[in-house]
Motif scaffolding. Structure first.
Motif, short mmCIF file in Angstrom:
data_model
loop_
_atom_site.label_atom_id
_atom_site.label_comp_id
_atom_site.label_asym_id
_atom_site.label_seq_id
_atom_site.Cartn_x
_atom_site.Cartn_y
_atom_site.Cartn_z
N TRP A 33 0.88 -0.99 0.16
CA TRP A 33 0.17 -0.02 0.00
C TRP A 33 0.99 1.08 -0.25
O TRP A 33 0.50 2.36 -0.75
CB TRP A 33 -0.96 -0.08 1.33
CG TRP A 33 -1.77 1.25 1.54
CD1 TRP A 33 -2.69 1.71 0.84
CD2 TRP A 33 -1.37 2.27 2.39
NE1 TRP A 33 -2.88 3.12 1.05
CE2 TRP A 33 -2.16 3.33 2.35
CE3 TRP A 33 -0.40 2.33 3.54
CZ2 TRP A 33 -2.16 4.47 3.31
CZ3 TRP A 33 -0.37 3.53 4.36
CH2 TRP A 33 -1.18 4.37 4.31
N SER A 39 -5.49 0.82 -3.32
CA SER A 39 -6.58 0.71 -2.49
C SER A 39 -6.37 -0.40 -1.44
O SER A 39 -6.12 -1.77 -1.97
CB SER A 39 -8.18 0.86 -2.70
OG SER A 39 -8.33 -0.72 -3.14
N THR A 41 -8.56 -2.36 -0.14
CA THR A 41 -9.62 -3.35 -0.34
C THR A 41 -8.97 -4.17 -1.63
O THR A 41 -9.16 -5.39 -1.30
CB THR A 41 -10.92 -2.59 -0.74
OG1 THR A 41 -11.39 -1.62 0.21
CG2 THR A 41 -11.66 -3.41 -1.01
N GLU A 63 -8.28 -5.87 10.09
CA GLU A 63 -8.24 -4.97 11.11
C GLU A 63 -7.16 -4.03 10.77
O GLU A 63 -7.15 -2.81 10.74
CB GLU A 63 -8.45 -5.51 12.58
CG GLU A 63 -8.40 -3.89 13.60
CD GLU A 63 -8.52 -4.64 15.08
OE1 GLU A 63 -8.52 -3.58 15.82
OE2 GLU A 63 -8.61 -5.80 15.12
N HIS A 66 -6.82 -2.33 7.20
CA HIS A 66 -7.74 -1.16 6.97
C HIS A 66 -7.50 -0.03 8.14
O HIS A 66 -7.56 1.20 7.96
CB HIS A 66 -9.12 -1.62 7.05
CG HIS A 66 -9.62 -2.46 6.01
ND1 HIS A 66 -10.10 -1.97 4.78
CD2 HIS A 66 -9.39 -3.58 5.76
CE1 HIS A 66 -10.23 -2.66 3.71
NE2 HIS A 66 -9.76 -4.04 4.58
N GLY A 67 -7.16 -0.82 9.60
CA GLY A 67 -6.84 0.43 10.27
C GLY A 67 -5.77 1.49 10.12
O GLY A 67 -5.70 2.41 10.74
N PRO A 69 -3.84 2.47 7.70
CA PRO A 69 -4.00 3.51 6.65
C PRO A 69 -5.02 4.63 7.17
O PRO A 69 -4.98 5.65 6.95
CB PRO A 69 -4.48 2.77 5.44
CG PRO A 69 -3.68 1.49 5.55
CD PRO A 69 -4.03 1.06 6.97
N ALA A 70 -6.15 4.02 7.70
CA ALA A 70 -7.13 5.03 8.03
C ALA A 70 -6.71 5.93 9.35
O ALA A 70 -7.21 7.02 9.40
CB ALA A 70 -8.20 4.24 8.57
N ASN A 71 -5.78 5.44 10.04
CA ASN A 71 -4.90 6.36 11.20
C ASN A 71 -3.81 6.64 11.06
O ASN A 71 -2.96 7.08 11.87
CB ASN A 71 -5.26 5.58 12.36
CG ASN A 71 -6.72 5.25 12.83
OD1 ASN A 71 -7.40 6.10 13.09
ND2 ASN A 71 -7.30 4.17 12.52
N ARG A 99 4.08 1.56 12.42
CA ARG A 99 2.78 1.87 12.00
C ARG A 99 1.72 1.00 12.76
O ARG A 99 0.75 1.07 13.73
CB ARG A 99 2.26 2.19 10.95
CG ARG A 99 2.88 3.45 10.30
CD ARG A 99 2.35 3.89 8.84
NE ARG A 99 2.43 5.24 8.54
CZ ARG A 99 2.68 5.48 7.22
NH1 ARG A 99 2.29 4.56 6.14
NH2 ARG A 99 2.85 6.57 6.93
N HIS A 107 -4.97 1.40 19.79
CA HIS A 107 -5.93 0.72 19.44
C HIS A 107 -6.53 -0.47 19.65
O HIS A 107 -7.70 -0.88 19.85
CB HIS A 107 -6.44 0.81 17.81
CG HIS A 107 -6.48 2.37 17.42
ND1 HIS A 107 -7.56 3.20 17.35
CD2 HIS A 107 -5.30 3.08 16.63
CE1 HIS A 107 -7.27 4.23 17.05
NE2 HIS A 107 -5.93 4.44 16.69
#
Length: 158
Positions: A33, A39, A41, A63, A66-67, A69-71, A99, A107
């Motif tokens: 990524w 993406s 996904t 988790e 997706h988590g 990159p989102a954060n 990361r 989290h």
């Protein structure tokens, strides 16, 4: 009667092994990524199709994939004060490991901080440069002292 030996039964992987596999696949997917910009996904679909993930904690893999990159911005800011170089100067593997470790420290509170750091160090040993595991350990240890202070103090009996 056949001369061939009976097939060996494969033992079911432990939860620890399944989570370790999830982190390993997540690291590789996050590296992809970071480099490709595709993406998450699409990357997740590719990983699930191209790899035998039967011994993997798929929920954790998803988790993390997706988590992180989102954060990413918040995660980077959380460990950036503990870096000895600019964020852009980090090796992409070190960045992905930091990361993941930061995401878990912040989290995934149910995972003990020592486990998070150990798993991150192991990822750095397998995928990173020769001494990157020491660097990852130092950065995440300092971050843990900030974000898991209550847990650390409880372990020390304070």
């Amino acid at each position: 009667m056949s001369d061939s030996p009976a097939p060996k039964k494969q033992k079911k992987p432990s939860l620890t092994e399944m989570r370790r596999a999830a982190r390993s696949f997540a690291l590789q997917a996050l590296y992809q990524w970071q480099i490709s910009g595709n993406s998450v996904t699409d990357i997740e679909l590719q990983f699930r199709m191209d790899n035998d993930m039967s011994g993997t904690d798929l929920a954790l893999f998803s988790e993390l994939l997706h988590g992180v990159p989102a954060n990413a911005g918040d995660l980077d800011r959380s460990f950036e004060p503990f870096l000895d170089r600019a964020l852009n100067d980090l090796d992409p593997i070190e960045l992905a490991v930091l990361r993941i470790g930061s995401f878990e420290l912040v989290h995934r509170i149910v995972v003990p901080y020592k486990v998070v750091i150990n798993e991150s160090v192991e990822l750095a040993k397998v995928f990173g440069a020769t001494e990157s595991h020491k660097y990852v350990n130092g950065v995440l240890d300092k971050l843990a002292a900030r974000v898991r202070m209550t847990e650390i103090n409880a372990k020390r009996g304070k």
